[in-house]
Design an enzyme around this catalytic site. Structure first.
Site, short mmCIF file in Angstrom:
data_model
loop_
_atom_site.label_atom_id
_atom_site.label_comp_id
_atom_site.label_asym_id
_atom_site.label_seq_id
_atom_site.Cartn_x
_atom_site.Cartn_y
_atom_site.Cartn_z
N CYS B 87 -5.76 8.99 5.68
CA CYS B 87 -4.72 8.76 4.36
C CYS B 87 -6.15 9.65 3.14
O CYS B 87 -5.58 10.08 3.62
CB CYS B 87 -5.53 6.71 4.54
SG CYS B 87 -4.25 6.61 2.79
N HIS B 195 -3.22 4.26 9.40
CA HIS B 195 -4.57 3.69 9.08
C HIS B 195 -4.91 3.35 11.41
O HIS B 195 -4.63 1.85 11.36
CB HIS B 195 -5.17 2.67 8.25
CG HIS B 195 -5.48 3.34 7.39
ND1 HIS B 195 -6.66 3.26 6.96
CD2 HIS B 195 -4.56 2.82 5.89
CE1 HIS B 195 -6.53 3.49 5.29
NE2 HIS B 195 -4.65 3.33 4.96
N GLU B 197 -7.37 2.36 12.45
CA GLU B 197 -8.79 1.79 12.29
C GLU B 197 -8.43 0.30 11.90
O GLU B 197 -9.36 -0.77 12.47
CB GLU B 197 -10.26 2.72 11.76
CG GLU B 197 -9.52 1.91 10.49
CD GLU B 197 -8.28 2.78 9.81
OE1 GLU B 197 -8.03 2.99 9.94
OE2 GLU B 197 -9.02 2.56 8.07
#
Lengths: 83, 219
Positions: B87, B195, B197
Site C-alpha cells: 500500500c 494488504h 498481512e
C-alpha cells in the site's frame, strides 16, 4: 538576489485526472454545461535566493525534477519573478 | 530458515504491527526500523508497510523517500535483498525509484476499503514461491491512491519481463491493465496495493495472504 518562484504542477497529457473528471461531471448540475477538459493540479510558491533569474530558474527546475513533481504523472511550468 | 524481517516505520505509518503479527504468526522474526536510522541492522528482509508516511504531504511517498533509512533500503534492494512494499509502502518504492510508474488517486475519487480478488500474473518474485500463475486470492484493499499509471514504454517492459505480479479480476481503482502489484526486473522488490498481512487468518475473512508472506520469509 531574491526571487519568487511559482510552480504550476499539472497532470501530464494522457494521464487520467480523476479530480478534474469529477468536477467536470459536477458542473452541469449548476447549469455550467459549457465546460470541457477540466484538469486539477497544484500551485507551489516560495522565495528563493540566487545570483540571477537564470540561476534561480535552474535551481527551481532541479527541485521540480528531484522532488516537487513526479515526472511520471506531472508536468511543471516554472515562473521566476524578481522581488 | 527463520527470516528476520525489518519493518520500516515512518511518522504516519499505521500497519507496522499488523505486519509484525503476520510475520511472527508465520514463523518469522520481526522488528521495527525507525525511519531516521541509517542502518537496517542486518535484517534478512524488509517490509515497508501501509499508512501515511510523513502525512503523504506533496505526494504519497515523496517525503518518505528522503528518510535516512531509505538509503540503506535502496542499497539492500540493489544488492538483491527481499523488499516488500504494501500500500503506502508501494507508493514509497515508486517515489524512491526502486519500482517504475506511479500511483495516483482512484478513478472514482473514493477511498476504497473492501475485499478484492487478485490473480497471480507472475510468480518469478519474492512473494510467488509456492504459488501458480492464475491462482486467485482474496486480499483486502484500503487506499485512496492506488490507481497505477506508467508510460506505454514502461508498461510494455513490465509485460515482457514478467514484472506484473498481480492484477485485479474486477478493477476497483482504474489501474492501468488492472495492475495490483509489480516487481523490479530481478523480482526481489515487490510493491502491491492489497494488504496480505490483513489476510492471514480465516477470522480476518481470508487466509490467502499467508502464502505471500510465507514465500517472502523463505527466500
Amino acid at each position: 538576489m531574491q526571487f519568487e518562484a511559482k510552480i504550476e504542477v499539472s497532470p501530464r497529457d494522457g494521464i487520467a485526472n480523476p479530480e478534474g473528471s469529477t468536477i467536470e461531471r459536477s458542473l452541469p448540475a449548476l447549469g455550467f454545461e459549457m465546460t470541457r477538459n477540466v484538469r486539477v493540479g497544484k500551485l507551489i510558491r516560495f522565495e528563493v535566493e540566487a545570483e540571477s533569474a537564470d540561476a534561480a530558474r535552474s535551481l527551481v527546475e532541479d527541485m521540480c525534477n528531484r522532488f516537487l513533481t513526479n515526472p511520471v504523472i506531472e508536468d511543471a511550468a516554472v515562473e521566476v519573478l524578481e522581488t | 530458515m527463520t527470516q528476520r524481517v525489518g519493518v520500516i516505520r515512518f511518522p504516519g505509518t499505521n500497519c507496522e504491527f499488523d505486519t509484525i503479527d503476520a510475520v511472527r504468526a508465520l514463523g518469522g522474526e520481526a522488528e521495527i526500523l525507525w525511519h531516521s536510522d541509517s542502518s537496517i541492522k542486518n535484517v534478512d528482509a524488509i517490509v515497508i508497510p501501509g499508512g501515511f508516511a510523513h502525512g503523504d504531504y506533496l505526494r504519497c511517498g515523496a517525503i518518505a523517500r528522503f528518510s535516512p533509512v531509505m538509503e540503506a533500503v535502496s542499497d539492500f534492494a540493489l544488492a538483491g535483498g527481499p523488499v516488500l512494499g504494501i500500500c503506502n509502502g508501494f507508493q514509497v518504492l515508486t517515489e524512491a525509484g526502486l519500482l517504475p510508474g506511479a500511483l495516483q488517486k482512484n478513478a472514482g475519487m473514493k477511498f476504497l476499503c473492501s475485499m478484492q480478488q487478485i490473480e497471480f500474473v507472475s510468480t518469478q518474485n519474492v512473494v510467488g514461491k509456492g504459488s501458480q500463475v492464475g491462482d486467485c486470492l482474496q486480499i483486502p484493499i484500503n487506499h485512496f491512491e492506488g490507481n497505477y499509471v506508467c508510460s506505454p514504454e514502461i508498461l510494455s517492459r513490465l509485460e515482457t519481463q514478467e514484472q506484473i505480479v498481480f492484477r485485479y479480476t474486477d478493477n476497483p481503482n482504474g489501474s492501468i491493465k488492472d495492475i495490483a502489484g509489480i516487481c523490479n526486473e530481478a523480482g526481489n522488490v515487490v510493491g502491491m496495493m492489497p494488504h496480505p498481512e490483513r489476510a492471514t487468518s480465516d477470522l480476518l475473512g481470508s487466509n490467502d495472504g499467508a502464502a505471500l508472506i510465507q514465500s517472502f520469509l523463505s527466500v
